[in-house]
Structures are given as structure tokens and as C-alpha cells.
Design a protein around this motif. Sequence first.
Motif, mmCIF file in Angstrom:
data_model
loop_
_atom_site.group_PDB
_atom_site.id
_atom_site.type_symbol
_atom_site.label_atom_id
_atom_site.label_comp_id
_atom_site.label_asym_id
_atom_site.label_seq_id
_atom_site.Cartn_x
_atom_site.Cartn_y
_atom_site.Cartn_z
ATOM 1 N N GLU A 256 -1.054 20.544 4.793
ATOM 2 C CA GLU A 256 -0.527 19.794 5.935
ATOM 3 C C GLU A 256 -1.407 18.589 6.231
ATOM 4 O OE1 GLU A 256 0.582 20.472 10.680
ATOM 5 O OE2 GLU A 256 0.007 22.167 9.406
ATOM 6 N N LEU A 257 -2.727 18.778 6.110
ATOM 7 C CA LEU A 257 -3.658 17.682 6.366
ATOM 8 C C LEU A 257 -3.426 16.525 5.400
ATOM 9 C CD1 LEU A 257 -6.232 16.324 7.498
ATOM 10 C CD2 LEU A 257 -7.533 17.686 5.837
ATOM 11 N N LEU A 258 -3.447 16.800 4.102
ATOM 12 C CA LEU A 258 -3.323 15.730 3.117
ATOM 13 C C LEU A 258 -1.929 15.117 3.116
ATOM 14 C CD1 LEU A 258 -5.341 17.341 0.162
ATOM 15 C CD2 LEU A 258 -6.144 15.714 1.890
ATOM 16 N N TRP A 259 -0.903 15.944 3.303
ATOM 17 C CA TRP A 259 0.463 15.423 3.288
ATOM 18 C C TRP A 259 0.707 14.490 4.473
ATOM 19 C CZ3 TRP A 259 3.700 14.675 -0.365
ATOM 20 C CH2 TRP A 259 5.059 14.496 -0.134
ATOM 21 N N SER A 260 -0.053 14.679 5.553
ATOM 22 C CA SER A 260 0.101 13.795 6.707
ATOM 23 C C SER A 260 -0.349 12.380 6.390
ATOM 24 C CB SER A 260 -0.688 14.336 7.908
ATOM 25 O OG SER A 260 -2.085 14.175 7.725
ATOM 26 N N VAL B 9 -13.154 18.291 2.259
ATOM 27 C CA VAL B 9 -11.880 18.891 2.651
ATOM 28 C C VAL B 9 -12.010 20.388 2.385
ATOM 29 C CG1 VAL B 9 -9.392 18.990 2.251
ATOM 30 C CG2 VAL B 9 -10.603 16.807 2.078
ATOM 31 N N PRO B 10 -12.241 21.204 3.408
ATOM 32 C CA PRO B 10 -12.484 22.630 3.200
ATOM 33 C C PRO B 10 -11.296 23.310 2.528
ATOM 34 C CG PRO B 10 -13.002 21.971 5.464
ATOM 35 C CD PRO B 10 -12.274 20.826 4.836
ATOM 36 N N PRO B 11 -11.535 24.319 1.690
ATOM 37 C CA PRO B 11 -10.435 25.054 1.052
ATOM 38 C C PRO B 11 -9.435 25.621 2.055
ATOM 39 C CG PRO B 11 -12.506 25.585 -0.023
ATOM 40 C CD PRO B 11 -12.850 24.741 1.169
ATOM 41 N N SER C 79 -17.566 20.325 -4.564
ATOM 42 C CA SER C 79 -18.603 21.346 -4.390
ATOM 43 C C SER C 79 -18.025 22.746 -4.286
ATOM 44 C CB SER C 79 -19.443 21.035 -3.145
ATOM 45 O OG SER C 79 -18.651 21.038 -1.978
ATOM 46 N N TRP C 80 -16.821 22.893 -3.711
ATOM 47 C CA TRP C 80 -16.285 24.245 -3.549
ATOM 48 C C TRP C 80 -15.802 24.852 -4.871
ATOM 49 C CZ3 TRP C 80 -11.426 22.845 -4.901
ATOM 50 C CH2 TRP C 80 -10.874 21.668 -4.381
#
Length: 687
Positions: free
Chosen positions: A187-191, A228-230, A294-295
Motif C-alpha cells: 500500500e505504501l509503495l503503490w501510493s 522500507v521495512p518488510p 539490508s533485510w
Amino acid sequence: MMKTFCGRTNPTSGALDWVESEEDYHQEIARSCYADMLHDHDRNEKYYQGIRAAVARLKARDERVVVLDIGTGTGLLSMMAITAGADFSYAVEVFKPMAEAAQCIIQKNGFSDKIKIINKHSTDVTVGPDGDMQEKANLLITELFDTELIGEGALPSYEHAHQNLVQEGCEAVPHRATVYAQLVESELLWSWAQLQSMEVEGARLVPPPAIGHCAGAHSVCDIQLSQVPPACFTPLSPLCTMFSVDFSKPVSSASQSHSSKFVAQSGGRAQVVLSWWDLDMDPSGTIVCTMAPSWMYPQPTMAPWRDHWMQSVYFLPVESQVAPGDELSLTVCHDDYSLWYSLQSLSQKEVQSESPPSRPCCTCQAHLVWTRPRFGELNDRRRTESYVSALRNVLSEDSVCLSVSDGSLLPVFARMLGAKKVFSLENSRMSKKVIEQVLEANSMTGGVELLEIRPEQLSSQDVGEEQISILMGEPFFSSSLLPWHSLSFWYRRTAVAGLLRPSVTILPCSASLHMVAVEFQDLWRIRAPCGTCEGFDVTPMDEMVQRSLDFRESREAEPHPLWEYPCRALTQSAAVMTFDFTRCVPQQPISSQGSLPFIRNGRCHGVALWMEMHLTDDITVSAGLTRPITEQGDCEWTRHRKQGVYFFRSPWESSGDGRTAVSYSFTFEPSLGDIKMDFSQCTSVSD
């Protein structure tokens, strides 16, 4: 010293002015990524290991080692090759200031007799008795990559080099690049890709169909994906290996497509592709330099930090529903400079033509008007609620509103809230068309009049002889770079002062400039001095180039999206200047001085700066911190705007006991629309 022309935002007009600069080319070098690359110890170590191994393989075959180093920069990789035993290196650098700097560096380090700097694009280099190179190389060393791998023209350069500049069967460092991708729902990236519907006082504002059906901008979205946290996305596919390029063999720059089949590991909306790449420095793939976030590491804190290479986010042309177990195919296409992705189910793929999907192209114009952070800002529900609440507090049924932001939805909100008439100044025909689409999609074309005209040209005839009762702005201006460039609103407010009612409401009514002294986790590296490279006994920076990187003598801040670059506050945050929009821009400068004591221990690399807009007396929108600083000093920054960063020439040590402080001095120059600033370390006033 040579004069150059630089593009600078003029806050008084909102336009981009070309101004003559007295600065020499050292400033051009300073603002590049060379310091960041030279501080990238993982990159340097992997390159050196790969170069030593390649030279050893050639020597084992009793070959004379002749190097072609394309994109040499400081000359570091050529010096590595000579140190490793290469006989000669042709170092190609098209950027003249850097080529001249590299010449000084190799001379200082004693390599002048074995390294030749060629100030040309590699595709213009010639081989022969009268050419730039006396012979073809058998070791090809390159650093031609960007976040997207091929965006700096790597493929055409390799293609030309194999055809004209290197021997058949040459060694190459890096030897191979491999591109990876993962399909996710976020939702974050698609925004950042599509305008979403939103609630305004019980009514729904819907995006125009043209925007929803548009494939969007084709350019890559490059970010520090580690930030961007998983938890912000759901993987729908495993990590897919999309394609590899073997740089030791002839390379083609022709358009190609590659597909990876997989079974969906979870259900959701297929929206976004996360992508990065690895470099194998040797044929066996034992020396690997990875761009993975990093994740992806077993120990995330061990991941190397770099800013010259990040990770890529690609938005699919349309989102689609995926169920667990679906058999899918992810396709990546590329031309000679860019990548794009598409998704098909295997059943769809069987009946579709074999021609690869064409590169996405914006057809709605919104993706040309609004940047990706701007899409995110427009889709921010909390931010929208703040503006709607502020408008609700000041609007009445006889309100006549004038909006002076770029590509803003404020005029739409004002009309939805019942304003009698709304005028909006748009900075371009394209921006005007996008807002027209929004109005048409929501059946509001009669209540908002869009004017493609500059504020100083606006007359009473343009607004139907109406006096403006509410002047509003977010403010957002597409030309703004630094936070205080939003003060263009103040100048526009002043330009239309003659059209305003005596009791006019100005929204925002004021703004404040805020600062906090910080310790950066990693961002300090991009401006840190470069001495001897770790693990390699040469000095890549001589006095001239070091002065280039020490550009902070210019006393300027620079814009950075700090949500991507973690930092720790060493002082409290404070408002250091205020700007009263209810009055016109003053003729005299506004100055502010003070100090902030260090309350936490650490290394202070500089100062973070941002603006806060006070819409009303009790509603504020921040373009910086989104919540109070934690007790440990952790900062959370908005993802929608860049903040200003003023780097100190060298870090200041803070004991955190309040005995020392950051002393500041700010001066707003109305004639320039700019803010001059200076900082120093001092004994705390409270001591």
C-alpha cells in the motif's frame, strides 16, 4: 577558474533561473558521488580482489596485461590494476573536471608512466599507432553502473569496447552482473504510483479513469530500500533471477526481454516489483558485490551502505489479483538504458503474442506533473484531513477562494466543502489539464475555474471582479528544491494583494523554519574527506580534489529525503525563524540568532532543516519530523518532502551534558527569497 551556469530555483518567482557561477569545477566534483564511492569499502575491496585475480590469470598465461578502465573517475581502479601487476592501463573518463583530477591523483601516487588518462567517451576512443590506445586491452575494468545497472549506458559502452577496444577472450572485472526481482503488494509503495480515492466530509473524491488506467512514468524509482521495512509489503513471489550479463564476452545493447516463471507464494494485489543486482567480480562467482537491501542479510546491520547504487522499485502498469498457487510469469524488458516489468499468468502468456510488452508511457499526464513523492503526499489521508479541517474552519457559503499552489487538490476540497467560487492558478497547461480531469471525474467542472496565469499578471477581470476572501496554498511548487523554497507562496500572496478583501483569510497563515543538530548513521559519508583507501595503499584524493569534496565552504544546505537516511538528534528541535503570511513580504531582511545545547552524546555531522506550515492557529502540517523525537534521539521524517541538510566541515564531538551548543545565525533575504545561514560550536548559554 572557469565560470559556469547553474540552474537555481528562484523562490520569489517559483521559476528556474540560470545564473552565472564563480565557482570552479571543484564544486561539480564535490556534488557528485565520488566521495560516496571512495568510502564504499565493500565495493573497493571486491574490485581489488577481482582485479588481482584477473591479473593473476593473465600472467599465468604469460600475457602482457593491458587494461582498459572505462569510467575511471579518480583513477582508483587503474591504480589497483597496476599495483596488482598490470603492465599498462588506459583510463577513460568523459567528465573533464574528473579526468583532470584523476591525472593529478595518478601523478601524486607515482603511476604516471603506467596509466594514461583519456578524456573522451569510450565510444570515441581509437586504437592504433596514432590512436588513443596503442594496442587493444586484454583486461576490461569498468564502473559504468547505476541503481538500474544499465542506466548510465553500460550496454552500448561494453558493446563498442568488445568490437573495437579489447581482445577476444579478454578478462573482465566485474565478470558478470545478475538482476533479481520480487513481486510484492505494498500500500505504501503503490501510493507513489496512482492517485487513490479519498473521503472529504462524507463525500468520496475519486481519481479520473485516465489516471487509473495509465501505465505511469517509465523512469525507475530508486530508493534506499533498506529503509522500507518488510512489514510495509507482502511478497507474492520468491526472489526471481531475471537475467545475467557476461562482460567478458561481446555484449548487445539491443532491446531484450527475459521471463521468470514462479508459483505465487501468497495471495494479494500484484502491484510493485522490487529489484536489485549483484556483481560477480570473477568467473567462479566467489567474489560478489551485492546491492541487496539490508533485510536480505542474515545480520542486517552487516549490510554495506552505499548511496551511488541503491535498489529499484518498478510499478506494474495495472494491479491484478493473485491467489496462492497461481502459476505466473514475471517479464523484464530492457533497451539500452532502462528496464520495465510486466506480469502474466502462464495461461494468459500461452495465448498472448510473443512480442514483449512495450515500455510504459504516461498517457494521463498526471505522472508527468506529479512526482512519486508528490503522489504519496496527495494520498496521505492524515495530511488531507488536516487541510480539510482547516478549510472547514474558515469556509462559508459566500467564500471566494484563490489557490496558488502547483497541481493542488485544495481547490477541489474547497468546492466540495461548499465554497461559492474557487479560482486556481496553475503553473502549466499540463497541470491545468490534470486538475480538470479530477474535477470532471467528480462532476465539479462548474465550481472551480483554473487559470493558467502568473500571480503578478492576475487582474480583477480574471476573477470576475470578485474580491478574494480566502487565499490558500499547501504550499507545493514543482520547482522547489530546498524546504524554504515553499516561501514562493508568500511572494504569490504579495503579488495578488490588491485582489484580496481587507478581512481575507490566508491559509496557511504562517510558516516556521525548524532545525535540529544530528548524527547521521551513514549519510555523512557523501561529504566526508577521503584519504588512503582502506586495504589499498594509494591516496585517491590529492589536495585539489580534497578541496573539491570540501565544498561546504560555500555555506549552503542541500536537499535530502531524510526518511531514507537514519539520523539521531543530538539537540532538541526548535523553530528558528517564523514567516507571517498575513502580511506581505517585507523589504528588509529578517534575522534570527540563538543556540541549541547538545543533550545527547555522539558525533554531530550537521544540521537538519525543514518547514512547518501553520494552516490555522491550531492546525500544522510538517514537511520534516512526523512525530516527536524519541528519548534516544531517533527521528521519523515525512516520506513526501526533502529536508535541508547543512554538513559541517568536520564532525563535532558532543558529550551530551549541555555544556556545548550549536550556535546558529539565519538571515532571510527578501530580494532573493533565500536564507543565508551559519553555524558554530559554542559554550552553552545555560552553562
